[in-house]
Design a protein around this motif. Sequence first.
Motif, PDB file in Angstrom:
ATOM      1  N   THR A 172      -1.446   5.228   6.275  1.00 31.07           N
ATOM      2  CA  THR A 172      -0.899   5.545   4.949  1.00 31.07           C
ATOM      3  C   THR A 172      -1.688   6.682   4.296  1.00 31.07           C
ATOM      4  OG1 THR A 172      -2.245   3.717   4.047  1.00 31.07           O
ATOM      5  CG2 THR A 172       0.071   3.253   4.561  1.00 31.07           C
ATOM      6  N   LEU A 173      -2.847   6.370   3.735  1.00 29.60           N
ATOM      7  CA  LEU A 173      -3.618   7.360   2.984  1.00 29.60           C
ATOM      8  C   LEU A 173      -4.123   8.501   3.867  1.00 29.60           C
ATOM      9  CD1 LEU A 173      -4.234   7.013  -0.139  1.00 29.60           C
ATOM     10  CD2 LEU A 173      -3.551   4.899   1.008  1.00 29.60           C
ATOM     11  N   LYS A 174      -4.748   8.163   4.992  1.00 24.02           N
ATOM     12  CA  LYS A 174      -5.319   9.221   5.833  1.00 24.02           C
ATOM     13  C   LYS A 174      -4.230  10.097   6.437  1.00 24.02           C
ATOM     14  CE  LYS A 174      -8.878  10.176   9.239  1.00 24.02           C
ATOM     15  NZ  LYS A 174      -9.945   9.617  10.101  1.00 24.02           N
ATOM     16  N   VAL A 185       0.847  -1.201   0.000  1.00 28.39           N
ATOM     17  CA  VAL A 185       0.000   0.000   0.000  1.00 28.39           C
ATOM     18  C   VAL A 185       0.881   1.250   0.000  1.00 28.39           C
ATOM     19  CG1 VAL A 185      -1.686   1.346   1.332  1.00 28.39           C
ATOM     20  CG2 VAL A 185      -1.971  -1.134   1.077  1.00 28.39           C
ATOM     21  N   ILE A 208     -12.297   6.971   6.106  1.00 24.59           N
ATOM     22  CA  ILE A 208     -12.090   5.528   5.958  1.00 24.59           C
ATOM     23  C   ILE A 208     -13.352   4.794   6.393  1.00 24.59           C
ATOM     24  CG2 ILE A 208     -10.783   3.520   6.761  1.00 24.59           C
ATOM     25  CD1 ILE A 208      -8.408   5.433   7.189  1.00 24.59           C
ATOM     26  N   LEU A 213      -4.951   1.777   6.250  1.00 24.09           N
ATOM     27  CA  LEU A 213      -5.338   2.976   5.504  1.00 24.09           C
ATOM     28  C   LEU A 213      -5.154   4.245   6.343  1.00 24.09           C
ATOM     29  CD1 LEU A 213      -8.513   1.557   3.741  1.00 24.09           C
ATOM     30  CD2 LEU A 213      -6.357   2.186   2.634  1.00 24.09           C
ATOM     31  N   ARG A 269     -12.049   1.013   2.619  1.00 27.66           N
ATOM     32  CA  ARG A 269     -12.127   2.107   1.643  1.00 27.66           C
ATOM     33  C   ARG A 269     -11.557   3.386   2.244  1.00 27.66           C
ATOM     34  NH1 ARG A 269     -18.602   1.527   0.518  1.00 27.66           N
ATOM     35  NH2 ARG A 269     -18.593  -0.315  -0.874  1.00 27.66           N
ATOM     36  N   TRP A 270     -10.656   4.020   1.508  1.00 20.98           N
ATOM     37  CA  TRP A 270     -10.268   5.405   1.823  1.00 20.98           C
ATOM     38  C   TRP A 270     -10.824   6.274   0.721  1.00 20.98           C
ATOM     39  CZ3 TRP A 270      -7.935   9.017  -1.170  1.00 20.98           C
ATOM     40  CH2 TRP A 270      -7.655  10.250  -0.544  1.00 20.98           C
ATOM     41  N   THR A 299      -8.567  -0.857   8.223  1.00 22.27           N
ATOM     42  CA  THR A 299      -8.723   0.520   8.703  1.00 22.27           C
ATOM     43  C   THR A 299      -7.396   1.069   9.196  1.00 22.27           C
ATOM     44  OG1 THR A 299     -11.043   0.250   9.322  1.00 22.27           O
ATOM     45  CG2 THR A 299      -9.824   1.973  10.450  1.00 22.27           C
ATOM     46  N   SER A 332     -14.718   0.597   6.667  1.00 24.05           N
ATOM     47  CA  SER A 332     -14.343  -0.810   6.516  1.00 24.05           C
ATOM     48  C   SER A 332     -15.457  -1.682   7.070  1.00 24.05           C
ATOM     49  CB  SER A 332     -13.029  -1.116   7.226  1.00 24.05           C
ATOM     50  OG  SER A 332     -13.169  -0.963   8.630  1.00 24.05           O
TER      51      SER A 332
END
Length: 289
Positions: free
Chosen positions: A252-254, A217, A261, A249, A284-285, A246, A263
Amino acid sequence: MFSAKDWQDYELIDTGGGEKLERWGGYTLRRPDPQIIWPLEKETGLWLHANAHYHRSSSGGGQWEYREKLPERWTVSYGNLKFYIKPTGFKHTGLFPEQAVNWSWMIDKIKSARRPIKVLNLFAYTGGASVACASAGAEVCHVDAAKGMVQWAKENLQLSGLGERPVRFITDDVFKFVQREQRRGSRYDAIIMDPPSYGRGPNGEMWKLEEDLFPFVQSCMSIMSDKPLFMLINSYTTGISATVLTNILTMTLKKKYGGAITSGEIGLPITESGMHLPCGILGRWEEKR
């Protein structure tokens, strides 16, 4: 649970005794499922007269028993999306109907973005998500290591009347492809992945989800655009929870982009009992609107 309840051409009729009874268009199939650990309350005529029944072998694998000759393949629809169904030697049919909850979500995200969206679909199988994203107007890159699955995805795109959409089909090792995209400076607004529990690369590299998902990821973040729309992770690996997705994500993304997010489990409603069959998890992000 995210329930794929909007199907017309698919129905999970009943479950029990380690098996599920399904309707795919005009045909009923009886297949094993490891999540079904409850007994079959009543083996009705529908169970006994399924068009095809997949029997597991004690030595591994299995085979189909046909009550009558079925078409080599047939078509099911989900809204405007169309897919070829074909019973395979490893019990699958070429489609995971529970993923319809993600198709609808991605279509809505892409349409509501009101800007051009580039999507990368990794471990893309027969292209359910690729067809959905293309139908919403996205430019799609579809990557899978299995040549036969990529061909099947191409045919699904054509079947849905989307053959002119900008979709690139790549038969390649997913990890090597992402590394090359990093070197090329390629960027995507949305990334979808459905990684296996275990895998082996072209040079014998071992993939183990529990050890390699987080760094993968992180690697994918380097090919996301400056204004990413979403990342979706699907998992069918027993032992990996929605909370794990969760956390990944979040870290990383958040951490980099903010956003939201979601889930949880995904599943299918069972007509006979009114219960649900769990069919994996999603994380999901999405960008903050």
